[in-house]
Motif scaffolding. Structure first.
Motif, PDB file in Angstrom:
ATOM      1  N   HIS A  16     -49.510  48.196   7.279  1.00  0.00           N
ATOM      2  CA  HIS A  16     -48.485  48.127   8.326  1.00  0.00           C
ATOM      3  C   HIS A  16     -47.450  49.232   8.159  1.00  0.00           C
ATOM      4  O   HIS A  16     -47.031  49.864   9.141  1.00  0.00           O
ATOM      5  N   ALA A  17     -47.036  49.457   6.918  1.00  0.00           N
ATOM      6  CA  ALA A  17     -46.020  50.488   6.662  1.00  0.00           C
ATOM      7  C   ALA A  17     -46.532  51.866   7.061  1.00  0.00           C
ATOM      8  O   ALA A  17     -45.804  52.661   7.668  1.00  0.00           O
ATOM      9  N   TYR A  33     -41.422  56.515   3.506  1.00  0.00           N
ATOM     10  CA  TYR A  33     -42.332  55.361   3.450  1.00  0.00           C
ATOM     11  C   TYR A  33     -41.655  54.129   2.862  1.00  0.00           C
ATOM     12  O   TYR A  33     -41.796  53.012   3.388  1.00  0.00           O
ATOM     13  N   ASP A  34     -40.935  54.287   1.765  1.00  0.00           N
ATOM     14  CA  ASP A  34     -40.326  53.136   1.094  1.00  0.00           C
ATOM     15  C   ASP A  34     -39.315  52.429   1.992  1.00  0.00           C
ATOM     16  O   ASP A  34     -39.166  51.206   1.922  1.00  0.00           O
ATOM     17  N   GLU A  35     -38.608  53.193   2.821  1.00  0.00           N
ATOM     18  CA  GLU A  35     -37.651  52.572   3.734  1.00  0.00           C
ATOM     19  C   GLU A  35     -38.361  51.705   4.768  1.00  0.00           C
ATOM     20  O   GLU A  35     -37.881  50.626   5.129  1.00  0.00           O
ATOM     21  N   THR A  69     -49.030  49.378  17.599  1.00  0.00           N
ATOM     22  CA  THR A  69     -49.967  48.258  17.628  1.00  0.00           C
ATOM     23  C   THR A  69     -51.404  48.758  17.767  1.00  0.00           C
ATOM     24  O   THR A  69     -52.294  48.325  17.022  1.00  0.00           O
ATOM     25  N   GLY A  70     -51.632  49.657  18.703  1.00  0.00           N
ATOM     26  CA  GLY A  70     -52.976  50.189  18.882  1.00  0.00           C
ATOM     27  C   GLY A  70     -53.470  50.946  17.661  1.00  0.00           C
ATOM     28  O   GLY A  70     -54.632  50.824  17.254  1.00  0.00           O
ATOM     29  N   LEU A  71     -52.579  51.724  17.063  1.00  0.00           N
ATOM     30  CA  LEU A  71     -52.922  52.483  15.864  1.00  0.00           C
ATOM     31  C   LEU A  71     -53.304  51.553  14.725  1.00  0.00           C
ATOM     32  O   LEU A  71     -54.325  51.768  14.052  1.00  0.00           O
ATOM     33  N   TYR A  72     -52.500  50.530  14.509  1.00  0.00           N
ATOM     34  CA  TYR A  72     -52.793  49.597  13.418  1.00  0.00           C
ATOM     35  C   TYR A  72     -54.135  48.914  13.648  1.00  0.00           C
ATOM     36  O   TYR A  72     -54.953  48.818  12.725  1.00  0.00           O
TER      37      TYR A  72
END
Length: 224
Positions: A16-17, A33-35, A69-72
């Motif tokens: 998800h991240a 990324y960490d944020e 959403t589509g990418l995930y």
């Protein structure tokens, strides 16, 4: 028993991240990324305002969320895997007569995919998604909707989640939360969010089940 899915039953927080980071970058927002990872557990309606100002939300917030959403679902969802012990934990609770609900901020398509991965709809009694709530976690809407579908009172339920947003949402719904470290949040963070007990993951919770807040009781004691 009200379970979060991402980071709790399914190893998908990093996925998800990455999807959020890629989607934000597509719209000109370079975010570490960490944020982003620290915000996973919220629905998109609560996550995006952390990284977009009001003008950006108005101009391209919906488009960004739809792209994410589509990418995930296309690129990252196939890599999601159930945590060891997740399927067995749900089965044990059902065998013990417990009512089991999935209270997640995921999309309906993702819920179906996760259910098949976890062993099928026979392991649960109800499920809710982001579409069932006006506001997602840390607001209580998702837990309240799941409680309603299970015909359970808050003081008869226990939530299981991996993020502080799960614990905050459950507390606002009047439900105590058992925390799991499998989502990557520190134990102190989960404690400060209100978790009443903390375990490493589903396998640890299953192995210690008789001594946990999830110890099975007759289902009749949990119905209204």
């Amino acid at each position: 028993m009200l379970f979060d899915i991402d980071g709790t039953l399914v190893d998908s927080v990093d996925l998800h991240a990455r999807a959020w980071q890629e989607a934000l970058a597509r719209y000109g927002k370079e975010v570490p990324y960490d944020e982003i990872r620290s915000q996973i557990g919220k629905g998109g309606d609560q996550l995006l305002p952390v990284f977009l100002n009001d003008e950006e939300l108005e101009r391209f917030g919906d488009d960004l969320a739809e792209y994410r959403t589509g990418l995930y679902q296309r690129q990252y969802l196939p890599w999601a895997k159930p945590f060891p012990g997740a399927r067995e934990l749900l089965a044990r609770l059902k065998q013990g007569g417990e009512l089991v609900g999935l209270a997640s901020s995921c999309k309906r398509m993702e819920l179906g995919y996760y259910l098949r991965m976890l062993g099928g709809a026979s392991l649960i009694d109800a499920a809710t998604t982001a579409e069932d709530a006006e506001q997602t976690k840390p607001h209580p809407d998702i837990f309240l909707a799941c409680l309603d579908r299970l015909a359970m009172d808050p003081d008869q339920a226990v939530a299981v989640g991996d993020s502080p947003y799960d614990a905050q949402a459950a507390a606002r719904a009047g439900v105590h939360t058992v925390g799991l470290l499998s989502g990557g949040f520190e134990q102190r963070t989960l404690e400060e969010a209100g978790c009443v007990a903390i375990y490493q993951d589903c396998a640890d919770l299953l192995a210690r089940l008789p001594a946990t807040p999830l110890a099975p009781e007759p289902a009749s004691e949990h119905r209204r």
